[in-house]
Design an enzyme around this catalytic site. Structure first.
Site, short mmCIF file in Angstrom:
data_model
loop_
_atom_site.label_atom_id
_atom_site.label_comp_id
_atom_site.label_asym_id
_atom_site.label_seq_id
_atom_site.Cartn_x
_atom_site.Cartn_y
_atom_site.Cartn_z
N HIS A 155 2.02 14.74 13.95
CA HIS A 155 1.96 13.48 13.20
C HIS A 155 1.45 12.37 14.11
O HIS A 155 1.45 12.50 15.33
CB HIS A 155 3.33 13.08 12.64
CG HIS A 155 3.69 13.82 11.39
ND1 HIS A 155 4.30 15.05 11.41
CD2 HIS A 155 3.53 13.50 10.07
CE1 HIS A 155 4.50 15.47 10.16
NE2 HIS A 155 4.04 14.55 9.32
N LYS A 159 5.28 7.73 14.10
CA LYS A 159 6.39 8.40 13.41
C LYS A 159 7.65 8.38 14.27
O LYS A 159 7.58 8.69 15.47
CB LYS A 159 5.99 9.84 13.04
CG LYS A 159 7.04 10.54 12.21
CD LYS A 159 6.49 11.75 11.49
CE LYS A 159 7.58 12.47 10.70
NZ LYS A 159 8.15 11.63 9.64
P1 NAP Z 1 6.11 2.16 7.79
O1 NAP Z 1 4.65 1.89 7.81
O2 NAP Z 1 6.95 1.75 8.94
O3 NAP Z 1 6.67 1.51 6.45
C1 NAP Z 1 8.04 1.33 6.18
C2 NAP Z 1 8.12 0.00 5.49
O4 NAP Z 1 9.43 -0.17 4.98
C3 NAP Z 1 7.82 -1.17 6.44
O5 NAP Z 1 6.97 -2.08 5.79
C4 NAP Z 1 9.21 -1.71 6.69
O6 NAP Z 1 9.20 -3.10 7.03
C5 NAP Z 1 9.83 -1.49 5.33
N1 NAP Z 1 11.26 -1.67 5.30
C6 NAP Z 1 12.17 -1.29 6.24
N2 NAP Z 1 13.39 -1.65 5.82
C7 NAP Z 1 13.22 -2.27 4.61
C8 NAP Z 1 14.10 -2.87 3.68
N3 NAP Z 1 15.41 -2.96 3.95
N4 NAP Z 1 13.62 -3.38 2.52
C9 NAP Z 1 12.31 -3.34 2.28
N5 NAP Z 1 11.40 -2.82 3.14
C10 NAP Z 1 11.88 -2.27 4.28
O7 NAP Z 1 6.40 3.70 7.58
P2 NAP Z 1 5.59 4.74 6.65
O8 NAP Z 1 4.65 5.54 7.49
O9 NAP Z 1 5.09 4.06 5.42
O10 NAP Z 1 6.78 5.73 6.26
C11 NAP Z 1 7.94 5.27 5.58
C12 NAP Z 1 8.88 6.44 5.35
O11 NAP Z 1 8.26 7.40 4.46
C13 NAP Z 1 9.23 7.23 6.63
O12 NAP Z 1 10.58 7.66 6.53
C14 NAP Z 1 8.28 8.42 6.57
O13 NAP Z 1 8.76 9.55 7.29
C15 NAP Z 1 8.30 8.68 5.07
N6 NAP Z 1 7.17 9.45 4.56
C16 NAP Z 1 7.47 10.37 3.62
C17 NAP Z 1 6.46 11.08 3.00
C18 NAP Z 1 6.81 12.03 1.88
O14 NAP Z 1 5.90 12.63 1.27
N7 NAP Z 1 8.11 12.17 1.55
C19 NAP Z 1 5.12 10.87 3.38
C20 NAP Z 1 4.85 9.91 4.36
C21 NAP Z 1 5.88 9.19 4.93
P3 NAP Z 1 9.09 -3.55 8.58
O15 NAP Z 1 7.71 -3.14 9.01
O16 NAP Z 1 9.29 -5.02 8.47
O17 NAP Z 1 10.19 -2.82 9.30
#
Ligand code: NAP
Length: 267
Positions: A155, A159
């Site tokens: 990844h 991550k």
């Molecule tokens: P990311 O770019 O860090 O996005 C996470 C977002 O959530 C950020 O904008 C963060 O804000 C926000 N956030 C954190 N706490 C919050 C809250 N209390 N209320 C509202 N927003 C909040 O990460 P990402 O790559 O998008 O991934 C996010 C999650 O999805 C991870 O756990 C990843 O492993 C998972 N994921 C899952 C899949 C799947 O298919 N299931 C696929 C891809 C990713 P800040 O930047 O201000 O902290």
């Protein structure tokens, strides 16, 4: 139209989800949420996602918009997802959970929310990965205890959890098919004088580098031949498309816990 809310609207997945919702004929973006202090508050979610249409302004409290949507799509962080799931359960709002990296008590709290509302949770929402899950179950049952099983994943450098939730799901599927307990047989990385490989172990290897969206390979290796089942994601849109498909599917469902295998009819 089914009204959708997206938490983590400024995140990598959040922005992709907003684009996927805008491109889905039966869904409309009704709310977008970020955390307090985010630089994206009050910005239009559509323009943040690079769309040429305006949608809704990003707010900092899910409870302020809880009456505005039918299904919440949450790809944020474990602590945020737990409190969002509890808010959805209280108000009977449906929820798609894509966040990974929960500890046991956080996962139990999200699962408990599905007693009061319909909730679809998956470590990977891509259709291709979910097909691989089915193939892995089949491969493990056919190849049985005659093979060594190793799982590798790669990844992007941002991550924060390892191994990936998808790699753990793959390990669990294979272990279940073989009647093993993953917690007892998993080996997370090897170093130094490890000794010879024990037969029933399932090894995990993790790479974090650059902008890799998500690669997974499960190897079944015997004397003389090996089978590898691989998936490579080249765009986050593969996850987002699956998540909006799950949201549309969930809109018709009674309270309960579902996963992407249910959505795709693979069970
Ligand atoms: P990311 O770019 O860090 O996005 C996470 C977002 O959530 C950020 O904008 C963060 O804000 C926000 N956030 C954190 N706490 C919050 C809250 N209390 N209320 C509202 N927003 C909040 O990460 P990402 O790559 O998008 O991934 C996010 C999650 O999805 C991870 O756990 C990843 O492993 C998972 N994921 C899952 C899949 C799947 O298919 N299931 C696929 C891809 C990713 P800040 O930047 O201000 O902290």
């Amino acid at each position: 139209m089914i009204k959708i809310a997206v938490t983590g609207a400024g995140g990598r997945m959040g922005r992709t989800l907003i684009e996927a919702v805008a491109n889905h004929p039966d869904l409309i973006l009704a709310a977008a949420i970020e955390q307090p202090g985010s630089p994206f508050l009050s910005i239009d979610a559509g323009s943040l996602a690079g769309l040429d249409q305006s949608c809704v302004s990003i707010v900092d409290d899910l409870n302020d918009v809880i009456d505005d949507f039918d299904v919440l799509i949450d790809f944020t962080a474990p602590g945020a997802t737990v409190s969002n799931a509890q808010a959805c359960a209280r108000s009977g709002k449906k929820m798609v959970v894509g966040t990974t990296g929960f500890d046991a008590s956080q996962k139990a709290a999200v699962v408990a929310a599905a007693e009061s509302t319909s909730l679809c949770m998956a470590s990977n929402f891509s259709t291709g990965v979910n097909l691989c899950f089915k193939l892995l179950d089949m491969a493990a049952r056919v190849l049985g205890d005659d093979v060594d099983i190793e799982i590798s994943e790669a990844h992007h450098r941002h991550k924060v959890d390892a191994p990936s939730g998808t790699a753990l799901s793959m390990g669990r599927i294979v272990a279940d098919a073989l009647g093993r307990d993953l917690d007892e047989v998993a080996i997370y990385g090897r170093e130094g004088q490890t000794g010879a490989r024990k037969d029933d172990t399932i090894g995990f290897a993790t790479i974090r580098a650059g902008d890799i969206v998500g690669d997974h390979t499960v190897m079944f290796a015997a004397e003389g031949e090996r089978v590898e089942i691989s998936h490579k994601a080249s765009s986050r849109m593969s996850f987002a498309r699956g998540a909006v498909r799950a949201a549309a599917w969930l809109a018709e469902k009674p309270p309960g816990l579902f996963d992407m295998q249910d959505v795709l009819g693979l069970k």
